[in-house]
Scaffold this motif. Structure first.
Motif, PDB file in Angstrom:
ATOM      1  N   PRO A  68       9.854 -14.868   1.701  1.00  0.00           N
ATOM      2  CA  PRO A  68      10.750 -15.965   2.102  1.00  0.00           C
ATOM      3  C   PRO A  68      12.218 -15.736   1.773  1.00  0.00           C
ATOM      4  O   PRO A  68      13.071 -16.482   2.238  1.00  0.00           O
ATOM      5  N   ILE A  69      12.534 -14.701   0.965  1.00  0.00           N
ATOM      6  CA  ILE A  69      13.930 -14.451   0.583  1.00  0.00           C
ATOM      7  C   ILE A  69      14.364 -13.131   1.204  1.00  0.00           C
ATOM      8  O   ILE A  69      13.896 -12.060   0.793  1.00  0.00           O
ATOM      9  N   LEU A  70      15.230 -13.186   2.199  1.00  0.00           N
ATOM     10  CA  LEU A  70      15.690 -11.972   2.862  1.00  0.00           C
ATOM     11  C   LEU A  70      16.386 -11.066   1.854  1.00  0.00           C
ATOM     12  O   LEU A  70      17.308 -11.501   1.151  1.00  0.00           O
ATOM     13  N   ASN A  71      15.923  -9.809   1.755  1.00  0.00           N
ATOM     14  CA  ASN A  71      16.470  -8.797   0.839  1.00  0.00           C
ATOM     15  C   ASN A  71      16.228  -9.137  -0.634  1.00  0.00           C
ATOM     16  O   ASN A  71      16.867  -8.567  -1.521  1.00  0.00           O
ATOM     17  N   GLY A  72      15.287 -10.048  -0.891  1.00  0.00           N
ATOM     18  CA  GLY A  72      14.954 -10.392  -2.268  1.00  0.00           C
ATOM     19  C   GLY A  72      14.098  -9.326  -2.927  1.00  0.00           C
ATOM     20  O   GLY A  72      13.499  -8.467  -2.271  1.00  0.00           O
ATOM     21  N   GLU A  73      14.019  -9.392  -4.255  1.00  0.00           N
ATOM     22  CA  GLU A  73      13.183  -8.472  -5.013  1.00  0.00           C
ATOM     23  C   GLU A  73      11.718  -8.848  -4.802  1.00  0.00           C
ATOM     24  O   GLU A  73      11.336 -10.007  -4.926  1.00  0.00           O
ATOM     25  N   PRO A  74      10.855  -7.871  -4.457  1.00  0.00           N
ATOM     26  CA  PRO A  74       9.428  -8.186  -4.296  1.00  0.00           C
ATOM     27  C   PRO A  74       8.811  -8.736  -5.577  1.00  0.00           C
ATOM     28  O   PRO A  74       9.198  -8.339  -6.684  1.00  0.00           O
ATOM     29  N   SER A  75       7.868  -9.647  -5.426  1.00  0.00           N
ATOM     30  CA  SER A  75       7.178 -10.218  -6.579  1.00  0.00           C
ATOM     31  C   SER A  75       6.286  -9.197  -7.264  1.00  0.00           C
ATOM     32  O   SER A  75       6.035  -9.300  -8.468  1.00  0.00           O
ATOM     33  N   GLU A  76       5.783  -8.233  -6.510  1.00  0.00           N
ATOM     34  CA  GLU A  76       4.910  -7.195  -7.044  1.00  0.00           C
ATOM     35  C   GLU A  76       5.387  -5.829  -6.560  1.00  0.00           C
ATOM     36  O   GLU A  76       5.957  -5.714  -5.479  1.00  0.00           O
ATOM     37  N   ASN A  77       5.128  -4.806  -7.349  1.00  0.00           N
ATOM     38  CA  ASN A  77       5.482  -3.437  -6.967  1.00  0.00           C
ATOM     39  C   ASN A  77       4.437  -2.849  -6.032  1.00  0.00           C
ATOM     40  O   ASN A  77       3.249  -3.206  -6.080  1.00  0.00           O
ATOM     41  N   THR A  78       4.880  -1.931  -5.201  1.00  0.00           N
ATOM     42  CA  THR A  78       3.992  -1.210  -4.282  1.00  0.00           C
ATOM     43  C   THR A  78       4.386   0.266  -4.302  1.00  0.00           C
ATOM     44  O   THR A  78       5.531   0.604  -4.017  1.00  0.00           O
ATOM     45  N   ASP A  79       3.447   1.118  -4.651  1.00  0.00           N
ATOM     46  CA  ASP A  79       3.681   2.566  -4.637  1.00  0.00           C
ATOM     47  C   ASP A  79       3.068   3.161  -3.381  1.00  0.00           C
ATOM     48  O   ASP A  79       1.868   2.999  -3.131  1.00  0.00           O
ATOM     49  N   ILE A  80       3.888   3.854  -2.592  1.00  0.00           N
ATOM     50  CA  ILE A  80       3.438   4.464  -1.336  1.00  0.00           C
ATOM     51  C   ILE A  80       3.840   5.925  -1.342  1.00  0.00           C
ATOM     52  O   ILE A  80       4.999   6.252  -1.606  1.00  0.00           O
ATOM     53  N   LYS A  81       2.879   6.799  -1.037  1.00  0.00           N
ATOM     54  CA  LYS A  81       3.139   8.228  -0.929  1.00  0.00           C
ATOM     55  C   LYS A  81       2.506   8.735   0.366  1.00  0.00           C
ATOM     56  O   LYS A  81       1.466   8.232   0.799  1.00  0.00           O
ATOM     57  N   ILE A  82       3.131   9.742   0.974  1.00  0.00           N
ATOM     58  CA  ILE A  82       2.660  10.263   2.254  1.00  0.00           C
ATOM     59  C   ILE A  82       2.670  11.785   2.212  1.00  0.00           C
ATOM     60  O   ILE A  82       3.615  12.399   1.700  1.00  0.00           O
ATOM     61  N   CYS A  83       1.624  12.388   2.750  1.00  0.00           N
ATOM     62  CA  CYS A  83       1.577  13.831   2.953  1.00  0.00           C
ATOM     63  C   CYS A  83       0.778  14.108   4.220  1.00  0.00           C
ATOM     64  O   CYS A  83       0.295  13.170   4.866  1.00  0.00           O
ATOM     65  N   TYR A  84       0.643  15.374   4.581  1.00  0.00           N
ATOM     66  CA  TYR A  84      -0.060  15.702   5.816  1.00  0.00           C
ATOM     67  C   TYR A  84      -0.500  17.152   5.785  1.00  0.00           C
ATOM     68  O   TYR A  84      -0.033  17.967   4.971  1.00  0.00           O
ATOM     69  N   ASP A  85      -1.453  17.475   6.671  1.00  0.00           N
ATOM     70  CA  ASP A  85      -1.833  18.866   6.892  1.00  0.00           C
ATOM     71  C   ASP A  85      -1.774  19.125   8.396  1.00  0.00           C
ATOM     72  O   ASP A  85      -1.072  18.399   9.115  1.00  0.00           O
ATOM     73  N   ASP A  86      -2.479  20.126   8.877  1.00  0.00           N
ATOM     74  CA  ASP A  86      -2.390  20.446  10.306  1.00  0.00           C
ATOM     75  C   ASP A  86      -3.081  19.431  11.208  1.00  0.00           C
ATOM     76  O   ASP A  86      -2.842  19.413  12.415  1.00  0.00           O
ATOM     77  N   GLU A  87      -3.926  18.582  10.627  1.00  0.00           N
ATOM     78  CA  GLU A  87      -4.724  17.666  11.447  1.00  0.00           C
ATOM     79  C   GLU A  87      -4.496  16.194  11.160  1.00  0.00           C
ATOM     80  O   GLU A  87      -4.697  15.358  12.042  1.00  0.00           O
ATOM     81  N   PHE A  88      -4.102  15.857   9.939  1.00  0.00           N
ATOM     82  CA  PHE A  88      -4.078  14.461   9.531  1.00  0.00           C
ATOM     83  C   PHE A  88      -2.787  14.085   8.803  1.00  0.00           C
ATOM     84  O   PHE A  88      -2.195  14.915   8.108  1.00  0.00           O
ATOM     85  N   LEU A  89      -2.419  12.822   8.943  1.00  0.00           N
ATOM     86  CA  LEU A  89      -1.419  12.200   8.085  1.00  0.00           C
ATOM     87  C   LEU A  89      -2.174  11.401   7.026  1.00  0.00           C
ATOM     88  O   LEU A  89      -3.071  10.614   7.352  1.00  0.00           O
ATOM     89  N   TYR A  90      -1.804  11.589   5.757  1.00  0.00           N
ATOM     90  CA  TYR A  90      -2.454  10.891   4.657  1.00  0.00           C
ATOM     91  C   TYR A  90      -1.457   9.921   4.025  1.00  0.00           C
ATOM     92  O   TYR A  90      -0.312  10.288   3.755  1.00  0.00           O
ATOM     93  N   VAL A  91      -1.913   8.715   3.785  1.00  0.00           N
ATOM     94  CA  VAL A  91      -1.092   7.705   3.131  1.00  0.00           C
ATOM     95  C   VAL A  91      -1.856   7.195   1.918  1.00  0.00           C
ATOM     96  O   VAL A  91      -3.015   6.776   2.038  1.00  0.00           O
ATOM     97  N   GLY A  92      -1.215   7.248   0.762  1.00  0.00           N
ATOM     98  CA  GLY A  92      -1.799   6.705  -0.457  1.00  0.00           C
ATOM     99  C   GLY A  92      -0.960   5.533  -0.934  1.00  0.00           C
ATOM    100  O   GLY A  92       0.258   5.641  -1.060  1.00  0.00           O
ATOM    101  N   VAL A  93      -1.617   4.406  -1.179  1.00  0.00           N
ATOM    102  CA  VAL A  93      -0.908   3.178  -1.538  1.00  0.00           C
ATOM    103  C   VAL A  93      -1.560   2.556  -2.768  1.00  0.00           C
ATOM    104  O   VAL A  93      -2.795   2.495  -2.856  1.00  0.00           O
ATOM    105  N   PHE A  94      -0.736   2.119  -3.713  1.00  0.00           N
ATOM    106  CA  PHE A  94      -1.262   1.251  -4.769  1.00  0.00           C
ATOM    107  C   PHE A  94      -0.432  -0.011  -4.802  1.00  0.00           C
ATOM    108  O   PHE A  94       0.800   0.022  -4.930  1.00  0.00           O
TER     109      PHE A  94
END
Length: 237
Positions: A68-94
């Motif tokens: 509800p607050i534009l550009n506000g600080e998120p209430s909770e943290n989110t960790d997102i990492k991305i990698c890939y190989d020749d066949e797939f894109l991998y996304v890891g999220v906590f």
């Protein structure tokens, strides 16, 4: 007549600032992420980010509240990492959260209105694989492990009949919940080559706060969806 023409050009330059073809560039500072290419079979899609490859990747920084607050600080943290190989894109999220406040909803895959929309906690990754600011593919996972996918075209119209074969898994932990994605390149329209750039945006919804969190946050009065994405860069596919 010449004075009128010059005045029109002057006004257009005010309305449409030079941005080298990248829409809303002023909102996308530091919104680029370079994923690492890995060899195959390093990641088991079980929602637990315990493979050593995840430890070597940078977390995507700069998520903000969209509502509800534009550009506000998120209430909770989110960790997102991305990698890939020749066949797939991998996304890891906590997704950090008090596990007693995570909202769950089971149901049919692809029932976004009935299962996701304001009914459960969820996470979405959207990919503009041509970087044309017009078309993207979206992959949503909620806290119960239900999935949905859809396509966005003409920078804002949603085709929820689009479907792809991809894999994800969710795991609830003591301090939140994890997701792992495996998205096959063969399910996407894309160019092969080196040093490619894709558009990308990330959305998290926390039902307990009715809070939308995004990587790139641009005021809603600015038209478009795909044109508002940040970037995956240096892809070699």
């Amino acid at each position: 007549m010449r004075k009128i023409f010059v005045y029109i050009i002057f006004c257009l330059n005010i309305l449409l600032p030079v941005n080298n073809g990248e829409p809303y560039i002023e909102y996308k500072v530091n919104k680029s992420y370079s994923p690492i290419k890995i060899s195959g079979n390093q990641i088991i899609i079980d929602g637990i980010l315990n493979e050593s490859v995840w430890d070597s990747l940078y977390v995507i920084k700069g998520l903000e509240q969209a509502e509800p607050i534009l550009n506000g600080e998120p209430s909770e943290n989110t960790d997102i990492k991305i990698c890939y190989d020749d066949e797939f894109l991998y996304v890891g999220v906590f997704l950090y959260n008090d596990i007693n406040k995570i909202s769950y909803k089971k149901g049919s895959d692809d029932d976004f209105i009935g299962v996701f929309d304001s009914k459960s906690d969820y996470f979405i990754i959207e990919l503009d694989t041509y970087h044309d600011h017009q078309t993207s593919y979206a992959f949503a996972v909620n806290s119960s492990g239900v999935i949905a996918d859809y396509m966005i075209y003409d920078d804002g119209y949603i085709d929820d009949n689009w479907g792809a074969q991809w894999e994800s898994s969710v795991k609830i932990a003591e301090n939140g919940w994890g997701i792992e994605y495996s998205i096959p390149f063969k399910n996407l329209r894309l160019n092969a080559g080196n040093n490619l750039t894709w558009g990308i945006n990330i959305i998290r919804y926390i039902k307990n706060f009715n809070e939308y969190i995004s990587w790139v946050v641009i005021p809603t009065e600015k038209i478009g969806v795909v044109s508002k994405y940040g970037h995956l860069i240096n892809l070699n596919i």
